[in-house]
Scaffold this motif. Structure first.
Motif, mmCIF file in Angstrom:
data_model
loop_
_atom_site.group_PDB
_atom_site.id
_atom_site.type_symbol
_atom_site.label_atom_id
_atom_site.label_comp_id
_atom_site.label_asym_id
_atom_site.label_seq_id
_atom_site.Cartn_x
_atom_site.Cartn_y
_atom_site.Cartn_z
ATOM 1 N N VAL A 1 0.836 -1.202 0.000
ATOM 2 C CA VAL A 1 0.000 0.000 0.000
ATOM 3 C C VAL A 1 0.872 1.253 0.000
ATOM 4 C CG1 VAL A 1 -1.610 1.349 1.411
ATOM 5 C CG2 VAL A 1 -1.975 -1.102 1.090
ATOM 6 N N LYS A 2 1.941 1.171 0.804
ATOM 7 C CA LYS A 2 2.848 2.314 0.919
ATOM 8 C C LYS A 2 3.442 2.676 -0.440
ATOM 9 C CE LYS A 2 6.502 1.649 3.521
ATOM 10 N NZ LYS A 2 7.196 1.338 4.779
ATOM 11 N N VAL A 3 3.813 1.672 -1.235
ATOM 12 C CA VAL A 3 4.567 1.980 -2.451
ATOM 13 C C VAL A 3 3.699 2.357 -3.650
ATOM 14 C CG1 VAL A 3 6.464 0.483 -1.776
ATOM 15 C CG2 VAL A 3 4.685 -0.413 -3.291
ATOM 16 N N CYS A 4 2.410 2.049 -3.606
ATOM 17 C CA CYS A 4 1.575 2.293 -4.795
ATOM 18 C C CYS A 4 1.584 3.779 -5.153
ATOM 19 C CB CYS A 4 0.139 1.845 -4.565
ATOM 20 S SG CYS A 4 -0.909 2.213 -5.989
ATOM 21 N N PRO A 5 2.005 4.133 -6.364
ATOM 22 C CA PRO A 5 2.123 5.552 -6.692
ATOM 23 C C PRO A 5 0.781 6.254 -6.883
ATOM 24 C CG PRO A 5 2.676 4.227 -8.602
ATOM 25 C CD PRO A 5 2.472 3.275 -7.463
ATOM 26 N N VAL A 6 -0.297 5.486 -7.071
ATOM 27 C CA VAL A 6 -1.584 6.136 -7.358
ATOM 28 C C VAL A 6 -2.679 5.770 -6.348
ATOM 29 C CG1 VAL A 6 -1.176 6.436 -9.830
ATOM 30 C CG2 VAL A 6 -2.171 4.303 -9.020
ATOM 31 N N ASN A 7 -2.305 5.219 -5.197
ATOM 32 C CA ASN A 7 -3.285 4.837 -4.179
ATOM 33 C C ASN A 7 -4.326 3.850 -4.698
ATOM 34 O OD1 ASN A 7 -2.337 6.451 -2.008
ATOM 35 N ND2 ASN A 7 -3.261 8.252 -2.948
ATOM 36 N N TYR B 1 4.949 -2.188 -8.708
ATOM 37 C CA TYR B 1 5.817 -1.844 -7.580
ATOM 38 C C TYR B 1 5.360 -2.615 -6.336
ATOM 39 C CZ TYR B 1 8.978 1.340 -5.009
ATOM 40 O OH TYR B 1 9.979 1.894 -4.268
ATOM 41 N N ALA C 1 6.752 -6.027 -6.253
ATOM 42 C CA ALA C 1 8.144 -6.052 -5.807
ATOM 43 C C ALA C 1 8.234 -5.849 -4.299
ATOM 44 C CB ALA C 1 8.945 -4.976 -6.542
ATOM 45 N N ALA C 2 7.283 -5.099 -3.744
ATOM 46 C CA ALA C 2 7.373 -4.721 -2.332
ATOM 47 C C ALA C 2 6.881 -5.804 -1.385
ATOM 48 C CB ALA C 2 6.583 -3.435 -2.089
ATOM 49 N N SER D 1 9.258 -9.614 -11.723
ATOM 50 C CA SER D 1 8.202 -8.763 -12.267
ATOM 51 C C SER D 1 8.721 -7.451 -12.852
ATOM 52 C CB SER D 1 7.137 -8.512 -11.210
ATOM 53 O OG SER D 1 7.724 -8.102 -10.007
ATOM 54 N N TRP D 2 10.017 -7.198 -12.726
ATOM 55 C CA TRP D 2 10.620 -6.090 -13.470
ATOM 56 C C TRP D 2 11.797 -6.661 -14.256
ATOM 57 C CZ3 TRP D 2 11.064 -2.044 -8.942
ATOM 58 C CH2 TRP D 2 9.836 -1.378 -8.791
ATOM 59 N N HIS E 1 -3.697 9.044 -13.849
ATOM 60 C CA HIS E 1 -3.909 8.811 -12.420
ATOM 61 C C HIS E 1 -2.715 9.298 -11.598
ATOM 62 C CE1 HIS E 1 -6.905 5.305 -13.349
ATOM 63 N NE2 HIS E 1 -7.262 6.439 -13.888
ATOM 64 N N GLN F 1 -4.320 10.635 -8.353
ATOM 65 C CA GLN F 1 -4.106 10.348 -6.939
ATOM 66 C C GLN F 1 -2.631 10.082 -6.708
ATOM 67 O OE1 GLN F 1 -5.912 9.652 -4.050
ATOM 68 N NE2 GLN F 1 -7.635 10.720 -4.957
ATOM 69 N N ASN G 1 0.412 9.337 -4.906
ATOM 70 C CA ASN G 1 0.627 8.948 -3.512
ATOM 71 C C ASN G 1 1.931 9.569 -3.001
ATOM 72 O OD1 ASN G 1 0.633 7.708 -1.027
ATOM 73 N ND2 ASN G 1 1.013 5.640 -1.804
ATOM 74 N N ARG H 1 4.338 9.268 0.301
ATOM 75 C CA ARG H 1 4.600 7.916 0.803
ATOM 76 C C ARG H 1 5.311 7.016 -0.201
ATOM 77 N NH1 ARG H 1 0.201 4.562 3.569
ATOM 78 N NH2 ARG H 1 -0.907 5.072 1.666
ATOM 79 N N SER H 2 4.873 7.068 -1.463
ATOM 80 C CA SER H 2 5.454 6.159 -2.447
ATOM 81 C C SER H 2 6.705 6.764 -3.074
ATOM 82 C CB SER H 2 4.430 5.878 -3.543
ATOM 83 O OG SER H 2 5.052 5.233 -4.624
ATOM 84 N N LEU I 1 12.493 -1.361 -0.012
ATOM 85 C CA LEU I 1 11.690 -2.583 0.033
ATOM 86 C C LEU I 1 12.297 -3.597 1.003
ATOM 87 C CD1 LEU I 1 10.906 -2.988 -3.768
ATOM 88 C CD2 LEU I 1 9.677 -1.685 -2.036
ATOM 89 N N ARG J 1 12.985 -7.359 0.121
ATOM 90 C CA ARG J 1 14.009 -7.722 -0.873
ATOM 91 C C ARG J 1 15.383 -7.422 -0.288
ATOM 92 N NH1 ARG J 1 11.389 -10.369 -5.123
ATOM 93 N NH2 ARG J 1 9.293 -9.525 -5.221
ATOM 94 N N PHE K 1 15.008 -10.034 -7.521
ATOM 95 C CA PHE K 1 13.791 -10.841 -7.585
ATOM 96 C C PHE K 1 14.051 -12.339 -7.417
ATOM 97 C CE2 PHE K 1 12.445 -7.071 -9.989
ATOM 98 C CZ PHE K 1 11.233 -6.813 -9.381
#
Lengths: 314, 427
Positions: A177-183, A205, A208-209, B62-63, B129, B136, B138, B141-142, B205, B208, B354
């Motif tokens: 939740v913390k890392v999601c760039p768009v909530n 992301y 990965a987190a 995933s990356w 977005h 939005q 984030n 935080r992000s 992270l 990881r 990963f």
């Protein structure tokens, strides 16, 4: 080759028209090549409509917006699968915080939970997406790196091993939740971390987190056979997902916010799975966490504080 | 006011026009790049239709190379600052007229970065977005939201600085210090921040362990300040040999000093990391073991990382020895640095993070053909952008494309040195 440097005949009419002709040909050729390179786009069958493109963020939708969106989703599902779904936007209940407890002494590694989950939550069958991963662990270790992900025994349980099913741990402090760039993913009041599939941009992301490898991405268009579709759907739950977005276990909110147990619990043949409201002192999960001498939060050192507990009988 | 706007539009039009003229080598180069870009666009179109399944990525890894290239190029963009600092803080004369080439490289690199993150998105149609106010974002935080802000901010800063200085030169006007010096200093701090924030993307992270190490940030900076100036050294020599713009060997050797020191620091930090991962013997070192020596029969990354380490060590030795004062050896060292660090950032950092998964599964990764074509397309796009920027900037800096000669027949190519007017030394 003509000299690149300015010379008088460059400005003569003949040279000019020749140059214009060449330029025109080059431009035409370029545009044709561009069109050709873009031709795969003709196969885009799921073109975003303006309405979908401009759909609001879940938390900003009015009840009116939501009912329109639900109607649109129902129509889409009906068109694609030939089944009219019952889609609801179920809200968290007051005074409820969900907790899951899993009895490692009992689990026999039959993977029935894995498949019940896929059926309940309309996961893609091709490619296959599963929310639960069962690890076959050598006796005595909780180190997931020792686990076997692909065990294929004729009979379970195999002596000398125990089995550890892992799914979203519904953390109090979720790194995803913390890392999601768009909530696009957040934790609800009842402790469930959900995803707005219509808001996710697919950056992965969160995948990965997550320290529990609980998140899955729709690498291509998910495929579900029509006859296998579960029509009981929730907006933040099991409605069919689109290509290019994340999904994960949401404690079956289409069931649990409606007073039922998650599908993985119902199917478990040995009663290893317990689920309930931790705020209710009389619930089964409250009893387990009160009475058991040892229970484990996976990777406790991550500081994620999961709402998913592993415990033992003896 | 209207005249000013008109003049600016004329400037833009003349810049755009000159991007389409050049000698045959220019057309061949641009044509070749365009073909590669079209292949990239085609591959991306397929990816848009079928999804990211056409890449080598999976839920386990995933990356992949998109994010690896992105990470590398953020470093290249940040490294432009290594030309700015000597000029604006230490008043280095040799590099003074060359800074703009570094800043233009930063602009091209950021454009590539933005392309690489875009192609990595599952839903690029929802990019809005991310726009504050509309969507939005984030923030704070992000770390990805920080990256969105710092990368776009850095792009704007560099576009402003380059655009302003070039337009002043075009008008043969002395640039007003207030209009760019503050931005130059902001850009210095900002350059450090873009790569630090990109490192924090990984460092933050906890799940990881391979990335969750405080050394990642410093290593990012050290390797960026090696590879970035190395690219600039090569680029400047290309500019020198295809135009008559004066670039001294002394300027190249100043940059050599930067590459040299950065590479030594980079290798030192690598040693620190290897020691920490291997000596303690904790289970946290499992990704590093997989990367350097292979584990449980999986060793896809082993040849990559040893190639990178080999290249970096050879480059370091060449750079430390006096032979690298000769451009021939310096160029070899630079090429080795660039390839070595590119591998180190991608196959050496993004991918092993990963493997194994947080649940201990070993799934390996290899980029698919389609994915590779998209990457090549973006690289070609970046090179095309940089070429166009240089095509506009060099004649302006030389005074050949100026307001004074507005209305005269446009220049067609690069005049031989003997007929080129001497560039007036302003700013």
């Amino acid at each position: 080759m003509s000299s690149p440097f300015s010379s008088p005949d460059k400005t003569s009419d003949a040279a000019m028209s020749r140059r214009n002709f060449l330029r025109g040909t080059a431009a035409l050729g370029g545009l044709t090549a561009l069109a050709a390179s873009l031709s795969p786009l003709l196969e885009l069958d799921d073109l975003t409509s303006t309405e979908k493109f401009l759909q609001k963020y879940y938390k900003e939708m009015t009840p009116d917006d939501m009912s329109k969106v639900i109607k649109r989703i129902s129509n889409e599902v009906e068109r694609q699968y030939g089944v009219r779904p019952h889609v609801r936007d179920l809200k968290p209940m007051d005074g409820v915080e969900f907790v899951y407890c899993l009895n490692l002494t009992r689990c026999i590694g039959c993977r029935k939970c894995v498949h019940a989950c896929v059926n309940e939550n309309n996961q893609s069958r091709n490619p296959e997406i599963q929310y639960i991963r069962v690890l076959k662990m050598p006796h005595g270790s909780m180190d997931v790196e020792k686990g076997n992900h692909t065990y294929d025994d004729k009979h379970v349980p195999d002596p000398g091993y125990f089995y550890m099913p892992i799914q979203c741990q519904q953390c109090h402090n979720p790194p995803c939740v913390k890392v999601c760039p768009v909530n696009a993913t957040w934790q609800e009041k009842d402790g469930i971390t959900v995803i707005d599939y219509d808001w996710c941009i697919g950056c992965r992301y969160c995948e990965a987190a997550c320290p529990y490898w609980a998140r899955r991405f729709n690498w291509t268009k998910p495929q579900i056979p029509k006859e296998r579709l579960n029509p009981n759907m929730a907006y933040l739950g099991n409605r069919p997902r689109k290509q290019g977005v994340m999904e994960k276990c949401h404690f079956c909110i289409q069931r649990t916010r409606d007073g039922r147990y998650p599908a993985c619990l119902e199917v478990c043949p040995v009663g290893a799975r317990k689920f309930g409201n931790i705020l209710d002192p009389n619930s089964e999960v409250s009893y387990i966490l009160r009475e058991k001498r040892v229970f484990i939060q996976l990777k406790e050192e991550m500081g994620t504080n999961p709402r998913f507990f592993y415990y033992f009988d003896k | 006011m209207i005249t000013a706007a008109r003049n600016y539009l004329v400037f833009l039009r003349r810049c755009a026009r000159i991007a389409f003229v050049g000698d045959w080598r220019y057309y061949a180069w641009m044509g070749g790049l365009t073909i590669v870009i079209l292949f990239g666009i085609n591959a991306y179109a397929k990816q848009l239709v079928d999804g990211l399944i056409v890449t080598g990525m999976s839920d386990e890894v995933s990356w992949g190379v998109y994010i690896a290239n992105f990470t590398f190029l953020v470093g290249v963009a940040a490294a432009a600052v290594m030309m700015v600092i000597p000029v604006y803080i230490y008043d280095n004369e040799e590099l003074h007229d060359l800074v703009i080439f570094g800043e233009l490289l930063a602009v091209a690199a950021i454009l590539m970065c933005l392309s690489f993150v875009t192609v990595d998105l599952g839903r690029p149609d929802r990019f809005w977005h991310l726009i504050p106010g509309l969507g939005q974002l984030n923030f704070p935080r992000s770390m990805l939201s920080w990256d969105v802000i710092v990368l776009n901010g850095y792009l704007l800063l560099n576009v402003h600085i380059c655009g302003y200085l070039l337009y002043c030169r075009y008008q043969d006007k002395k640039p007003s210090k207030w209009f760019y010096i503050p931005f130059v200093f902001i850009a210095i701090v900002w350059a450090i921040s873009i790569h630090t924030v990109t490192a924090f993307l990984y460092v933050g992270l906890g799940g990881r362990p391979f990335w969750n190490a405080s050394i990642v940030g410093p290593r990012f900076l050290a390797s960026a300040f090696t590879a970035g100036p190395a690219i600039i050294i090569l680029a400047l020599q290309v500019i020198r040999s295809y135009t008559n713009y004066r670039i001294t060997d002394k300027a190249l050797l100043t940059l050599r000093g930067i590459v040299q020191v950065s590479m030594i620091i980079n290798v030192f930090l690598l040693v620190c990391e290897i020691f920490k991962e291997f000596y303690s013997g904790t289970t946290h070192g499992v990704s590093a073991k997989y990367l350097f020596v292979g584990l449980h029969g999986h060793h896809a990354l082993v040849p990559w990382i040893w190639t990178a380490i080999g290249f970096n060590l050879i480059a370091m030795v060449i750079l430390v020895l006096p032979v690298s004062r000769s451009l021939k050896y310096l160029n070899v060292a630079c090429a080795l640095c660039i390839v070595g660090i590119w591998i180190e950032k991608g196959m050496g950092l993004v991918i092993p993070g990963f493997i194994p998964t947080p649940l201990g599964a070993f799934v390996e990764y290899l980029p698919s053909l389609n994915e590779t074509l998209v990457c090549l397309g973006i690289w070609a796009f970046g090179l095309l952008c940089y070429t166009v920027f240089l095509r506009m900037a060099v004649p302006i800096l030389q005074g050949r494309l100026a307001k004074a000669n507005e209305g005269q027949p446009e220049i067609q190519g690069d005049e031989p040195a003997s007929v080129a007017p001497v560039s007036p030394a302003t700013h």
